[in-house]
Design an enzyme around this catalytic site. Structure first.
Site, PDB file in Angstrom:
ATOM      1  N   HIS A 280     -17.498  -7.348 -78.597  1.00 12.13           N
ATOM      2  CA  HIS A 280     -18.400  -6.194 -78.595  1.00 12.13           C
ATOM      3  C   HIS A 280     -19.710  -6.621 -79.254  1.00 12.13           C
ATOM      4  CE1 HIS A 280     -19.815  -2.094 -79.159  1.00 12.13           C
ATOM      5  NE2 HIS A 280     -18.875  -1.709 -78.322  1.00 12.13           N
ATOM      6  N   ALA A 281     -20.645  -5.729 -79.446  1.00 11.99           N
ATOM      7  CA  ALA A 281     -22.007  -6.043 -79.881  1.00 11.99           C
ATOM      8  C   ALA A 281     -22.092  -6.927 -81.132  1.00 11.99           C
ATOM      9  CB  ALA A 281     -22.792  -4.757 -80.086  1.00 11.99           C
TER      10      ALA A 281
END
Length: 91
Positions: A16-17
């Site tokens: 994820h980010a």
């Protein structure tokens, strides 16, 4: 010379980010080409959007590949980052 090895993603959110950004920051320490493969797709490991686009989740296996003279050392250091730092930070 190229070297590649698989590693299991064990942090909560996968690529994820935040973990993807930290992964790219780690990979950018190396000048040779580094790529990540997942489910038949291979992307530049220095491209955070491409990494996130792979959809790698906790428990998935990815392959990290490096090119160049120090390819094995680079792959092993990145795998240590995935197995230790990304898990320790518990994203």
């Amino acid at each position: 010379m190229a070297f590649e090895k698989e590693v299991k993603i064990r942090n909560k959110t996968g690529m994820h980010a935040k973990p993807a950004a930290d992964f790219v920051k780690k990979v950018n320490q190396y000048s040779p080409a580094v790529s990540v493969s997942f489910e038949g797709k291979e992307v530049n490991a220095k491209d955070v959007m491409a990494l996130m686009g792979l959809g790698v989740a906790k428990g998935n296996q990815i392959t990290i590949k490096a090119e160049g003279d120090n390819a094995k050392t680079i792959v092993e250091e990145i795998i240590a980052f995935v197995e230790n730092d990304m898990v320790k930070n518990d994203y």
